[in-house]
Design a protein around this motif. Structure first.
Motif, PDB file in Angstrom:
ATOM      1  N   LYS A  84       0.831  -1.214   0.000  1.00 42.50           N
ATOM      2  CA  LYS A  84       0.000   0.000   0.000  1.00 42.50           C
ATOM      3  C   LYS A  84       0.863   1.261   0.000  1.00 42.50           C
ATOM      4  O   LYS A  84       0.528   2.245  -0.643  1.00 42.50           O
ATOM      5  CB  LYS A  84      -0.947  -0.008   1.198  1.00 42.50           C
ATOM      6  CG  LYS A  84      -2.023  -1.066   1.109  1.00 42.50           C
ATOM      7  CD  LYS A  84      -2.878  -1.088   2.357  1.00 42.50           C
ATOM      8  CE  LYS A  84      -3.795  -2.287   2.340  1.00 42.50           C
ATOM      9  NZ  LYS A  84      -4.536  -2.439   3.591  1.00 42.50           N
ATOM     10  N   TYR A  95     -13.923   2.490   1.044  1.00 41.09           N
ATOM     11  CA  TYR A  95     -13.409   1.159   0.704  1.00 41.09           C
ATOM     12  C   TYR A  95     -11.993   1.003   1.244  1.00 41.09           C
ATOM     13  O   TYR A  95     -11.229   1.953   1.321  1.00 41.09           O
ATOM     14  CB  TYR A  95     -13.374   0.948  -0.823  1.00 41.09           C
ATOM     15  CG  TYR A  95     -14.705   0.550  -1.407  1.00 41.09           C
ATOM     16  CD1 TYR A  95     -14.978  -0.782  -1.714  1.00 41.09           C
ATOM     17  CD2 TYR A  95     -15.690   1.497  -1.663  1.00 41.09           C
ATOM     18  CE1 TYR A  95     -16.194  -1.154  -2.267  1.00 41.09           C
ATOM     19  CE2 TYR A  95     -16.908   1.144  -2.205  1.00 41.09           C
ATOM     20  CZ  TYR A  95     -17.157  -0.186  -2.501  1.00 41.09           C
ATOM     21  OH  TYR A  95     -18.364  -0.556  -3.042  1.00 41.09           O
ATOM     22  N   GLU A  96     -11.662  -0.228   1.614  1.00 45.12           N
ATOM     23  CA  GLU A  96     -10.318  -0.575   2.077  1.00 45.12           C
ATOM     24  C   GLU A  96      -9.600  -1.332   0.961  1.00 45.12           C
ATOM     25  O   GLU A  96     -10.202  -2.177   0.291  1.00 45.12           O
ATOM     26  CB  GLU A  96     -10.387  -1.485   3.311  1.00 45.12           C
ATOM     27  CG  GLU A  96     -10.960  -0.821   4.537  1.00 45.12           C
ATOM     28  CD  GLU A  96      -9.992   0.151   5.171  1.00 45.12           C
ATOM     29  OE1 GLU A  96      -8.775  -0.109   5.149  1.00 45.12           O
ATOM     30  OE2 GLU A  96     -10.459   1.199   5.668  1.00 45.12           O
ATOM     31  N   GLU A 142      -7.512  -4.205  -0.221  1.00 47.03           N
ATOM     32  CA  GLU A 142      -7.143  -5.545   0.236  1.00 47.03           C
ATOM     33  C   GLU A 142      -5.873  -6.034  -0.462  1.00 47.03           C
ATOM     34  O   GLU A 142      -5.034  -6.654   0.159  1.00 47.03           O
ATOM     35  CB  GLU A 142      -8.287  -6.539  -0.020  1.00 47.03           C
ATOM     36  CG  GLU A 142      -9.563  -6.218   0.736  1.00 47.03           C
ATOM     37  CD  GLU A 142      -9.387  -6.235   2.238  1.00 47.03           C
ATOM     38  OE1 GLU A 142      -8.807  -7.206   2.764  1.00 47.03           O
ATOM     39  OE2 GLU A 142      -9.818  -5.270   2.895  1.00 47.03           O
ATOM     40  N   GLU A 143      -5.776  -5.771  -1.762  1.00 46.99           N
ATOM     41  CA  GLU A 143      -4.607  -6.164  -2.551  1.00 46.99           C
ATOM     42  C   GLU A 143      -4.331  -5.086  -3.584  1.00 46.99           C
ATOM     43  O   GLU A 143      -5.253  -4.457  -4.088  1.00 46.99           O
ATOM     44  CB  GLU A 143      -4.860  -7.476  -3.307  1.00 46.99           C
ATOM     45  CG  GLU A 143      -4.962  -8.699  -2.451  1.00 46.99           C
ATOM     46  CD  GLU A 143      -5.239  -9.958  -3.269  1.00 46.99           C
ATOM     47  OE1 GLU A 143      -4.873  -9.999  -4.466  1.00 46.99           O
ATOM     48  OE2 GLU A 143      -5.832 -10.879  -2.719  1.00 46.99           O
ATOM     49  N   ILE A 151     -10.640  -4.160  -3.638  1.00 47.79           N
ATOM     50  CA  ILE A 151     -11.062  -3.286  -2.539  1.00 47.79           C
ATOM     51  C   ILE A 151     -12.325  -3.848  -1.914  1.00 47.79           C
ATOM     52  O   ILE A 151     -13.064  -4.608  -2.549  1.00 47.79           O
ATOM     53  CB  ILE A 151     -11.273  -1.829  -3.015  1.00 47.79           C
ATOM     54  CG1 ILE A 151     -12.316  -1.748  -4.125  1.00 47.79           C
ATOM     55  CG2 ILE A 151      -9.937  -1.221  -3.466  1.00 47.79           C
ATOM     56  CD1 ILE A 151     -12.676  -0.329  -4.546  1.00 47.79           C
ATOM     57  N   GLU A 152     -12.572  -3.449  -0.673  1.00 47.06           N
ATOM     58  CA  GLU A 152     -13.696  -4.014   0.064  1.00 47.06           C
ATOM     59  C   GLU A 152     -14.337  -2.957   0.962  1.00 47.06           C
ATOM     60  O   GLU A 152     -13.647  -2.125   1.553  1.00 47.06           O
ATOM     61  CB  GLU A 152     -13.155  -5.161   0.925  1.00 47.06           C
ATOM     62  CG  GLU A 152     -14.187  -6.072   1.504  1.00 47.06           C
ATOM     63  CD  GLU A 152     -13.505  -7.239   2.208  1.00 47.06           C
ATOM     64  OE1 GLU A 152     -13.230  -7.089   3.416  1.00 47.06           O
ATOM     65  OE2 GLU A 152     -13.252  -8.262   1.561  1.00 47.06           O
ATOM     66  N   LYS A 153     -15.672  -3.031   1.022  1.00 48.23           N
ATOM     67  CA  LYS A 153     -16.432  -2.165   1.928  1.00 48.23           C
ATOM     68  C   LYS A 153     -17.582  -3.012   2.440  1.00 48.23           C
ATOM     69  O   LYS A 153     -18.506  -3.336   1.684  1.00 48.23           O
ATOM     70  CB  LYS A 153     -16.951  -0.933   1.185  1.00 48.23           C
ATOM     71  CG  LYS A 153     -17.730   0.035   2.055  1.00 48.23           C
ATOM     72  CD  LYS A 153     -18.162   1.228   1.204  1.00 48.23           C
ATOM     73  CE  LYS A 153     -18.913   2.250   1.988  1.00 48.23           C
ATOM     74  NZ  LYS A 153     -19.325   3.388   1.142  1.00 48.23           N
ATOM     75  N   GLU A 160     -17.145  -6.469  -2.419  1.00 47.84           N
ATOM     76  CA  GLU A 160     -15.760  -6.587  -2.857  1.00 47.84           C
ATOM     77  C   GLU A 160     -15.704  -6.223  -4.338  1.00 47.84           C
ATOM     78  O   GLU A 160     -16.531  -6.671  -5.121  1.00 47.84           O
ATOM     79  CB  GLU A 160     -15.269  -8.018  -2.634  1.00 47.84           C
ATOM     80  CG  GLU A 160     -13.790  -8.179  -2.793  1.00 47.84           C
ATOM     81  CD  GLU A 160     -13.317  -9.558  -2.400  1.00 47.84           C
ATOM     82  OE1 GLU A 160     -12.527  -9.663  -1.450  1.00 47.84           O
ATOM     83  OE2 GLU A 160     -13.722 -10.527  -3.060  1.00 47.84           O
ATOM     84  N   ASP A 205     -18.967 -13.122  -3.909  1.00 45.75           N
ATOM     85  CA  ASP A 205     -18.321 -14.246  -3.251  1.00 45.75           C
ATOM     86  C   ASP A 205     -19.015 -15.556  -3.537  1.00 45.75           C
ATOM     87  O   ASP A 205     -18.389 -16.581  -3.722  1.00 45.75           O
ATOM     88  CB  ASP A 205     -18.258 -14.031  -1.728  1.00 45.75           C
ATOM     89  CG  ASP A 205     -17.141 -13.079  -1.347  1.00 45.75           C
ATOM     90  OD1 ASP A 205     -16.243 -12.848  -2.188  1.00 45.75           O
ATOM     91  OD2 ASP A 205     -17.155 -12.564  -0.222  1.00 45.75           O
TER      92      ASP A 205
END
Length: 151
Positions: free
Chosen positions: A83, A101-102, A104-105, A121-123, A127, A146
């Motif tokens: 990051k 959003y975070e 992730e990769e 990214i994920e919230k 995803e 998912d």
């Protein structure tokens, strides 16, 4: 004595199997790889599709993958980045378009046409896969389900 010979033969066969790759890339592919990545000595090859081969290798302690067509034409090289290594303009564009959003990769994907920053990214339960070009323009965004990915 016969038992020892059988055991030794089995061990020899197993060790030979363990040290040979299941897929051997064509000569044109391995030559193109060596030309593009001359310092890389250890490569794992996999048949990616009917016409494409993928090389997995390390450079400067970073894991890479590179794809080549059967005729040796280079298609893409990818590697993960941390990051902290994401350029500020790219991170700003990503966070402005996807607030909350975070990451992730994160990885860099280089093709003959362009360099892309690709993110997972994920919230909450959402995803997404997002690609941003070097100018900070979002060129791909796809919601990942998912349930579908696990089927």
């Amino acid at each position: 004595m016969k038992t020892i010979k059988i055991v030794l033969s089995t061990l020899l066969a197993c060790s030979l199997f363990a040290f040979t790759s299941g897929d051997k890339a064509p000569l044109k592919v391995t030559q193109a790889f060596s030309k593009k990545f001359p310092t890389v000595k250890k490569v794992k090859w996999d048949k990616e599709s009917a016409t494409q081969w993928e090389a997995e290798f390390k450079m400067n302690k970073v894991e890479y993958s590179a794809n080549f067509l059967e005729d040796g034409t280079w298609q893409e090289t990818e590697h993960e980045i941390s990051k902290k290594d994401i350029p500020a303009t790219i991170k700003t564009a990503l966070m402005a378009a996807f607030p909350g959003y975070e990451i992730e990769e994160a990885e860099i994907s280089e093709t003959p046409k362009e360099l892309l920053y690709e993110f997972m990214i994920e919230k909450g339960e959402i995803e997404m896969e997002v690609a941003i070009n070097a100018n900070g323009t979002i060129v791909k965004q796809e919601v990942k389900n998912d349930k579908e990915d696990k089927d």
